[in-house]
Design a protein around this motif. Sequence first.
Motif, PDB file in Angstrom:
ATOM      1  N   GLY B 186      63.532  35.776 107.175  1.00 53.26           N
ATOM      2  CA  GLY B 186      63.203  37.164 107.499  1.00 53.26           C
ATOM      3  C   GLY B 186      62.673  37.973 106.333  1.00 53.26           C
ATOM      4  N   ILE B 187      61.884  37.331 105.461  1.00 51.39           N
ATOM      5  CA  ILE B 187      61.347  38.051 104.310  1.00 51.39           C
ATOM      6  C   ILE B 187      60.013  38.702 104.688  1.00 51.39           C
ATOM      7  CG2 ILE B 187      60.416  37.772 101.979  1.00 51.39           C
ATOM      8  CD1 ILE B 187      62.390  35.456 101.643  1.00 51.39           C
ATOM      9  N   THR B 188      59.901  39.980 104.384  1.00 52.05           N
ATOM     10  CA  THR B 188      58.643  40.681 104.635  1.00 52.05           C
ATOM     11  C   THR B 188      57.535  40.024 103.815  1.00 52.05           C
ATOM     12  OG1 THR B 188      59.976  42.667 104.767  1.00 52.05           O
ATOM     13  CG2 THR B 188      57.593  42.962 104.718  1.00 52.05           C
ATOM     14  N   THR B 189      56.492  39.582 104.507  1.00 53.38           N
ATOM     15  CA  THR B 189      55.492  38.768 103.831  1.00 53.38           C
ATOM     16  C   THR B 189      54.091  39.300 104.081  1.00 53.38           C
ATOM     17  OG1 THR B 189      56.895  36.842 104.141  1.00 53.38           O
ATOM     18  CG2 THR B 189      54.591  36.414 103.608  1.00 53.38           C
ATOM     19  N   ILE B 190      53.293  39.308 103.033  1.00 49.89           N
ATOM     20  CA  ILE B 190      51.882  39.655 103.184  1.00 49.89           C
ATOM     21  C   ILE B 190      51.061  38.432 102.814  1.00 49.89           C
ATOM     22  CG2 ILE B 190      50.032  41.207 102.493  1.00 49.89           C
ATOM     23  CD1 ILE B 190      52.078  43.254 101.742  1.00 49.89           C
ATOM     24  N   LEU B 191      50.196  38.027 103.713  1.00 48.28           N
ATOM     25  CA  LEU B 191      49.374  36.841 103.492  1.00 48.28           C
ATOM     26  C   LEU B 191      47.921  37.278 103.375  1.00 48.28           C
ATOM     27  CD1 LEU B 191      48.911  33.651 103.756  1.00 48.28           C
ATOM     28  CD2 LEU B 191      48.546  34.135 106.163  1.00 48.28           C
ATOM     29  N   VAL B 192      47.313  36.973 102.256  1.00 46.53           N
ATOM     30  CA  VAL B 192      45.896  37.279 102.081  1.00 46.53           C
ATOM     31  C   VAL B 192      45.093  36.039 102.419  1.00 46.53           C
ATOM     32  CG1 VAL B 192      44.148  37.524 100.284  1.00 46.53           C
ATOM     33  CG2 VAL B 192      46.006  39.158 100.435  1.00 46.53           C
ATOM     34  N   THR B 193      44.100  36.197 103.263  1.00 42.61           N
ATOM     35  CA  THR B 193      43.288  35.034 103.612  1.00 42.61           C
ATOM     36  C   THR B 193      41.896  35.483 104.043  1.00 42.61           C
ATOM     37  OG1 THR B 193      43.122  33.122 105.064  1.00 42.61           O
ATOM     38  CG2 THR B 193      44.221  35.056 105.958  1.00 42.61           C
ATOM     39  N   HIS B 194      40.945  34.572 103.936  1.00 42.93           N
ATOM     40  CA  HIS B 194      39.632  34.885 104.507  1.00 42.93           C
ATOM     41  C   HIS B 194      39.380  34.002 105.720  1.00 42.93           C
ATOM     42  CE1 HIS B 194      38.779  31.660 101.559  1.00 42.93           C
ATOM     43  NE2 HIS B 194      38.117  31.192 102.580  1.00 42.93           N
ATOM     44  N   ASP B 195      40.431  33.215 106.076  1.00 44.24           N
ATOM     45  CA  ASP B 195      40.309  32.266 107.176  1.00 44.24           C
ATOM     46  C   ASP B 195      40.893  32.909 108.436  1.00 44.24           C
ATOM     47  OD1 ASP B 195      40.628  30.260 109.006  1.00 44.24           O
ATOM     48  OD2 ASP B 195      41.342  28.767 107.565  1.00 44.24           O
ATOM     49  N   LEU B 196      40.008  33.213 109.394  1.00 42.67           N
ATOM     50  CA  LEU B 196      40.406  33.886 110.626  1.00 42.67           C
ATOM     51  C   LEU B 196      41.504  33.107 111.355  1.00 42.67           C
ATOM     52  CD1 LEU B 196      39.707  36.196 112.633  1.00 42.67           C
ATOM     53  CD2 LEU B 196      38.121  34.611 113.708  1.00 42.67           C
ATOM     54  N   ASN B 197      41.323  31.788 111.457  1.00 38.90           N
ATOM     55  CA  ASN B 197      42.296  30.984 112.201  1.00 38.90           C
ATOM     56  C   ASN B 197      43.664  31.021 111.543  1.00 38.90           C
ATOM     57  OD1 ASN B 197      40.554  30.139 114.190  1.00 38.90           O
ATOM     58  ND2 ASN B 197      39.752  28.499 112.891  1.00 38.90           N
ATOM     59  N   GLU B 198      43.677  30.962 110.188  1.00 35.70           N
ATOM     60  CA  GLU B 198      44.945  30.993 109.466  1.00 35.70           C
ATOM     61  C   GLU B 198      45.661  32.313 109.731  1.00 35.70           C
ATOM     62  OE1 GLU B 198      45.202  28.989 105.590  1.00 35.70           O
ATOM     63  OE2 GLU B 198      45.712  30.963 104.794  1.00 35.70           O
ATOM     64  N   ALA B 199      44.908  33.422 109.653  1.00 36.65           N
ATOM     65  CA  ALA B 199      45.495  34.737 109.880  1.00 36.65           C
ATOM     66  C   ALA B 199      46.035  34.833 111.297  1.00 36.65           C
ATOM     67  CB  ALA B 199      44.444  35.820 109.638  1.00 36.65           C
ATOM     68  N   MET B 200      45.241  34.372 112.275  1.00 38.00           N
ATOM     69  CA  MET B 200      45.646  34.469 113.677  1.00 38.00           C
ATOM     70  C   MET B 200      46.878  33.604 113.936  1.00 38.00           C
ATOM     71  SD  MET B 200      43.434  36.316 115.394  1.00 38.00           S
ATOM     72  CE  MET B 200      42.132  37.307 114.700  1.00 38.00           C
ATOM     73  N   GLY B 201      46.887  32.408 113.349  1.00 42.15           N
ATOM     74  CA  GLY B 201      47.939  31.454 113.643  1.00 42.15           C
ATOM     75  C   GLY B 201      49.263  31.778 112.983  1.00 42.15           C
ATOM     76  N   MET B 202      49.236  32.479 111.857  1.00 40.45           N
ATOM     77  CA  MET B 202      50.475  32.664 111.101  1.00 40.45           C
ATOM     78  C   MET B 202      51.097  34.046 111.232  1.00 40.45           C
ATOM     79  SD  MET B 202      49.676  30.625 107.594  1.00 40.45           S
ATOM     80  CE  MET B 202      51.296  30.849 106.863  1.00 40.45           C
ATOM     81  N   ALA B 203      50.261  35.065 111.378  1.00 41.20           N
ATOM     82  CA  ALA B 203      50.779  36.421 111.189  1.00 41.20           C
ATOM     83  C   ALA B 203      51.291  37.054 112.472  1.00 41.20           C
ATOM     84  CB  ALA B 203      49.693  37.299 110.581  1.00 41.20           C
ATOM     85  N   ASP B 204      52.245  37.982 112.307  1.00 40.51           N
ATOM     86  CA  ASP B 204      52.682  38.813 113.425  1.00 40.51           C
ATOM     87  C   ASP B 204      51.620  39.862 113.718  1.00 40.51           C
ATOM     88  OD1 ASP B 204      55.314  37.682 113.712  1.00 40.51           O
ATOM     89  OD2 ASP B 204      55.760  38.603 111.778  1.00 40.51           O
ATOM     90  N   ARG B 205      51.083  40.418 112.631  1.00 42.60           N
ATOM     91  CA  ARG B 205      49.983  41.375 112.790  1.00 42.60           C
ATOM     92  C   ARG B 205      48.914  41.070 111.752  1.00 42.60           C
ATOM     93  NH1 ARG B 205      51.161  47.360 112.621  1.00 42.60           N
ATOM     94  NH2 ARG B 205      52.497  46.815 110.853  1.00 42.60           N
ATOM     95  N   VAL B 206      47.693  41.445 112.077  1.00 39.20           N
ATOM     96  CA  VAL B 206      46.578  41.204 111.171  1.00 39.20           C
ATOM     97  C   VAL B 206      45.935  42.539 110.831  1.00 39.20           C
ATOM     98  CG1 VAL B 206      44.322  40.109 110.909  1.00 39.20           C
ATOM     99  CG2 VAL B 206      46.139  38.931 112.159  1.00 39.20           C
ATOM    100  N   ALA B 207      45.711  42.772 109.523  1.00 35.91           N
ATOM    101  CA  ALA B 207      44.975  43.961 109.105  1.00 35.91           C
ATOM    102  C   ALA B 207      43.604  43.515 108.619  1.00 35.91           C
ATOM    103  CB  ALA B 207      45.715  44.692 107.997  1.00 35.91           C
TER     104      ALA B 207
END
Lengths: 264, 348
Positions: B186-207
């Motif tokens: 349950g750690i608040t996490t920010i993931l930086v990526t330029h890969d749309l699929n990675e962002a869609m597949g991993m994140a609860d929300r996408v900015a």
Amino acid sequence: MKKASFIAFRVVLYAILIAPLFLFGLYAFSERWFFPAPLPTQWTASIFTRIITNSRTTAGLSASLSLALIVTVLSLIIGYPAARVLGTKVFRGRSLAWLIFFIPTVVPPLAIGMGLNILFLRLGWSGTMFGVVLAHLVPTLPYTIFTLSGVFSRFDENYELQALVLGSSRLRIFLTITLRLILPGLVVASLFAFLISWSQYLLTLLIGGGKILTIPMLLFSAVSGGNPTSIAAYSLIFVAPPVIMIAASARFLTQHGNTIREQY
Amino acid sequence: MTNIELVNLKKTYPGGETPVLNHLSLTIHSGEMMALLGPSGSGKSTILKLITGIETPDEGDILFDGESILPIAPNKRGAILMFQKAYLFPFLSVEDNIGFGMKVRGDNAKTIRAEVRKMLDLIGLPGFEKRKPSQLSGGEQQRVALARALVLQPRSMLLDEPLSSLDTEVRVNLQEAIRRIQRELGITTILVTHDLNEAMGMADRVALLLDGQVAAVDQPMHLYARPPTKPTSRFVGITTFLEGELKQGHLATEQGTLTVNTNRHQADSAVFAIRPEHIRVQKEPGQNSMAGLIAECIFRGDYIEYQVAVDKQTSIRARVPMPAPLIEHGQQVYICFPPEYLFEVEPN
């Protein structure tokens, strides 16, 4: 065939390097050695022990060693920031900074020595250990800066940032991460500094004014004395510390060759 | 569990003319994984550097649970950054690498050893304590780097494209592992990526970041299906935009009039978008269809991509899932826009 010639080449190289040492060894321990005998006819260690236990020699050894060690430490401390900036940053006037750091390697040492001598006489630093240390830094710094900046040009500062976000203080990062990562470069740089300071004759003579007696100066006076046995003995004393240091660090450097490669 | 608020952040790098971040605000809920998606230079990594304290913002504030962390030194913030490379310390064993932060904190050796073993089990590398980083594969190194951060139970994890240098298989594997562990702890996490699929597949929300600002924040599915503006639509793969005058539920474009679902009755100009996979390509005219000529027909594996020239300027890209026919260049077809898939977007 290729292998045989390679081995022959190595043998010749070793012979050239070791032959003088071997000759010194023969001379230093011979009592009677007349032409055409291929080896001394009578051996003795008493002359060598007399020279090495002589108070002039022990004082010279300790002066030389402490001088070289102080110069090494100082040139690492002064060289580190300069090398780090030159190796990692691009800025205006960078080549000018390089030029200034490298001038001592192209300006004749006699010119530097005379200039410094006049200046130090006025400041009262002539004939003092402090003055000699400063004079020795002139030829050593270019080498430490050059060696360390080479290390820093391949240095990845993200290792330090990673340690920072993991909670390390700046001092701890410097001591446990930075110094450890550049350790092979530090060893090479300190070897350079030590050797240059250790073999310095001219600057010690000019600035020390005969008050600071180091091993090279004793060796020179032995050479002008003309006794082959004492020349040989002083030569052996002169080459011993550098040879021991290089032998020790060569082993260290080959052991750590892997870590240098895996980092970069 | 930490709630992160970025308030009105502005950052211009020395020598740079335009700000990398231009009054950016964003809230990351506690325990959430937020992906920052954007083209290079959109300021994604800068946000992470500001949160860790490696860089300081020119303006604005960063709040953890409502309290500003800007006065706190970078090594005390509990915000751990993971880089693209693992940056394991090459002279330390896996065990000492993972225990690095705990040792700095002053934990005793026994606790460290126990925690390290727990982490190695969690990341799926049990028994790796004594290995050197040089003996590990790229994926294993990233796992160890992850463990080294997680073992400190940080307030937040900041991942700066940590998987982009890995092979596809290893990457997918690690994406799942990171997601699982992040949920578990349950750690608040920010993931930086330029890969749309990675962002869609991993994140609860996408900015979505564009030009130093948040162009859109939403749940992945929603952002993918209904991006709010034209630029954000382009970023999630939409290429078809229909512009025209809106009259009583009909959009009058230069190419023809289309029926659309909208609450608005009247507008001088409106822009509607449609995802390429929602466009139908057929032989006969139908509802909401336009005639066009096949300009390109490319087989892409699980779908066929048609480029249909409606007129000289307009070419529309449609993706039809397999099985679909290959249609020859120059053939006339009808492209059909189902009204339920047409949605209005802001022009910029």
